[in-house]
Design an enzyme around this catalytic site. Structure first.
Site, mmCIF file in Angstrom:
data_model
loop_
_atom_site.group_PDB
_atom_site.id
_atom_site.type_symbol
_atom_site.label_atom_id
_atom_site.label_comp_id
_atom_site.label_asym_id
_atom_site.label_seq_id
_atom_site.Cartn_x
_atom_site.Cartn_y
_atom_site.Cartn_z
ATOM 1 N N SER A 55 0.861 -1.182 0.000
ATOM 2 C CA SER A 55 0.000 0.000 0.000
ATOM 3 C C SER A 55 0.898 1.233 0.000
ATOM 4 O O SER A 55 2.088 1.147 0.257
ATOM 5 C CB SER A 55 -0.861 0.013 1.248
ATOM 6 O OG SER A 55 -0.024 0.124 2.390
ATOM 7 N N LYS A 56 0.289 2.341 -0.301
ATOM 8 C CA LYS A 56 1.031 3.594 -0.349
ATOM 9 C C LYS A 56 1.816 3.802 0.950
ATOM 10 O O LYS A 56 3.014 4.055 0.943
ATOM 11 C CB LYS A 56 0.030 4.730 -0.550
ATOM 12 C CG LYS A 56 0.676 6.064 -0.903
ATOM 13 C CD LYS A 56 -0.419 7.033 -1.320
ATOM 14 C CE LYS A 56 0.058 8.473 -1.379
ATOM 15 N NZ LYS A 56 1.111 8.747 -2.312
#
Length: 497
Positions: free
Chosen positions: A266-267
């Site tokens: 994920s970011k």
RNA sequence: GCCGCGUUCGUCUAGGGGUCUAGGACGCCGGCCUUUCACGCCGGUAACACGGGUUCAAAUCCCGUACGCGGUACCA
């Protein structure tokens, strides 16, 4: 190659425009591309923009630009058209409504009028009474406001009054749904684990599940190659194909890419490990598209040989779905960097230069093409990024303004100034100036002064580049030219005394 | 919680009953080459999650456990 029904291979990459194209998305696109090309099939791009809430305006342009940068050309898609246009799900609402209607009429789907609050209350109630899960299923739908519990004329009345409603799939109770995943083999789910999936949302747009199945069928997709996060939804899709009486495409669920810190890439997860998540960032940070693709291809796949460096075309040639692994993989920036070096080295100096040109320009470094090409040739084995040509060897473009302190401490001796002055004098007087003569003059001088060549070589390198890093001294001098070398030698003597 | 998928060096992986004292690559550590830094070459470090089976023989097959990951939305 054709699928079991004899149809030519058609695959699709179907991203949702909710942000910049994710690096995992690029890998999914790559595998689809490789599979399509390998089998002489078609590769389509379809924009799955059915979620108005998460829609991001710039996302589609980024997806297109990223795929183009990477070199993954699609045969059909939003900006290139094709026989199944439009390739935006938001422009296909009528199609989904039509098929939802078909399901409704066949009794495979039903209207439901429950408010979000009612749904939440239902889930809370179930959870509190100790139920393992809280799904809208064959049991719980009996207590809800839907066409299965309400009298037919009441349903009609609500519909005509424009009451908010959704269409849900009527999932049969007590059935095992089995399907064969090309990567994992047979997978089975009990329909009791599935809920009555919403097919058409109250805003009239389809959910992923409906749109995906309808489009894949209409677009004659033969192989669905997507991330493993879709594996648990696949039984719903299989059920839908059944309800429509359609043959489901072959399924292949790719292992997920994880952050070194664990969990999906994920970011947040990635960025705390210093890993960029969007394709755009890789482009901006100067990774070569071929290297990124090569790295991504090996994240979950291998050719079964010891070859690791592949061009896109070579990947196409070597690719096969049955050599894709099934366990999650960790992203490794060091390895990507290595691939980048490998691909850089495979370039001709001229091509390397072309890649470095924007960076050179950004720093205002300018020179004639022949000079630049010689610089590129000398630096090629020493850099990891094309941009290093503009950041790690300034001395090819301007006189050094500082000298490496450690290098000075180690190499600059009491006699250095005198030796460099003598060297500069002789270089100036020499008949010719090239790699061989620069070396001959230096070695002769060293011999006459009774010192080792290193005693002059090291201070000279410092004087010319300010660094202890760089190509062979004499080839470097040949590129710099006589005037520059002499000037820098004298300048160093002056500054360093 | 429930369901699903997975588990070979730190990482990506080869291997799919005997050829495994487990191979390659990245990283790391030595050495060689060399005027520096790289490149290249040579060498080293380091793994079959655990427990039961099956079998003459298991990293490879089966079961269980543990752990990891995913899913569990009117998001995709």
């Amino acid at each position: 190659m054709v699928d079991s029904s004899g149809a030519p291979v058609r695959v699709r990459f179907a991203p949702s425009p909710t942000g910049l194209l994710h690096i995992g998305g690029l890998r999914t696109a790559l595998y689809n591309y490789l599979f399509a090309r390998k089998h002489g099939g078609r590769f389509l791009l379809r924009i799955e923009d059915t979620d108005r809430e998460r829609y991001v305006e710039e996302a589609e342009a980024d997806i297109v630009a990223s795929l183009r940068w990477a070199g993954l050309a699609y045969d059909e898609g939003p900006d290139v058209g094709g026989p199944d246009a439009p390739y935006y799900q938001s422009q296909r609402s009528e199609i989904y409504r039509h098929y939802a209607q078909q399901l409704l009429e066949a009794g495979h789907a039903y209207y439901a009028f429950d408010t979000p609050e009612a749904l939440e209350a239902m889930r809370e109630r179930l959870q509190q009474s100790g139920h393992a899960s809280a799904r809208y299923d064959a049991v719980t739908r009996q207590q809800m406001q839907n066409a299965l519990t309400l009298p037919a004329d009441e349903v009609r009345r609500r519909l005509e009054a424009g009451a908010e409603h959704v269409v849900r799939l009527k999932v049969p109770r007590g059935r095992m749904v089995r399907f064969q995943d090309l990567i994992r083999g047979w997978v089975a789910f009990d329909t009791a684990e599935l809920d009555d999936q919403v097919l058409l949302k109250s805003d009239g747009l389809p959910t992923y599940h409906l749109a995906n199945v309808v489009d894949d069928h209409l677009m004659q997709v033969t192989h669905v190659i997507r991330g493993e996060e879709w594996l648990p939804s696949t039984p719903k899709h299989v059920l839908l194909y059944e309800c429509f009486g359609w043959t489901a495409p072959a399924m292949a669920h790719l292992p997920l890419i994880h952050s070194p810190s664990g969990g999906k890439l994920s970011k947040r997860n990635a960025e705390e490990m210093g890993i960029p998540v969007s394709v755009r960032q890789y482009r901006e940070e100067g990774y070569e598209p071929e290297a990124l693709l090569n790295f991504l291809a090996f994240l979950g796949w291998n050719p079964g040989t010891e070859q690791e460096v592949f061009t896109l075309d070579a990947l196409v040639e070597a690719f096969s779905l049955d050599r894709v692994g099934s366990s999650g993989v960790q992203f490794n920036l060091d390895k990507l960097r290595w691939y980048n070096q490998q691909h850089l080295r495979a370039l001709s100096p001229g091509d390397l230069l072309a890649r470095a040109a924007p960076h050179l320009r950004a720093r205002g470094f300018d020179a004639d093409a022949a000079y630049l090409r010689r610089v590129a040739a000398l630096m090629q084995d020493r850099i990891a990024f094309a941009s290093d040509l503009a950041t790690s060897c300034d001395f090819f473009f301007e006189d050094p303004t500082a000298y490496d302190a450690q290098g000075l401490k180690k190499r600059w001796k009491d006699d250095s100034a005198a030796l460099l002055t003598a060297y500069a004098d002789r270089l100036e007087q020499a008949d010719a100036f090239d790699e061989a003569s620069a070396e001959a003059v230096l070695r002769t001088l060293a011999e006459e002064k009774g010192v080792g060549a290193g005693r002059i070589i090291h201070p000279t390198r410092l004087a010319l580049s300010g660094m202890t890093f760089g190509p062979g001294l004499f080839e470097m001098m040949a590129v710099l030219g006589r005037a520059t070398c002499v000037r820098r030698l004298r300048r160093a003597v002056e500054v360093l005394v």
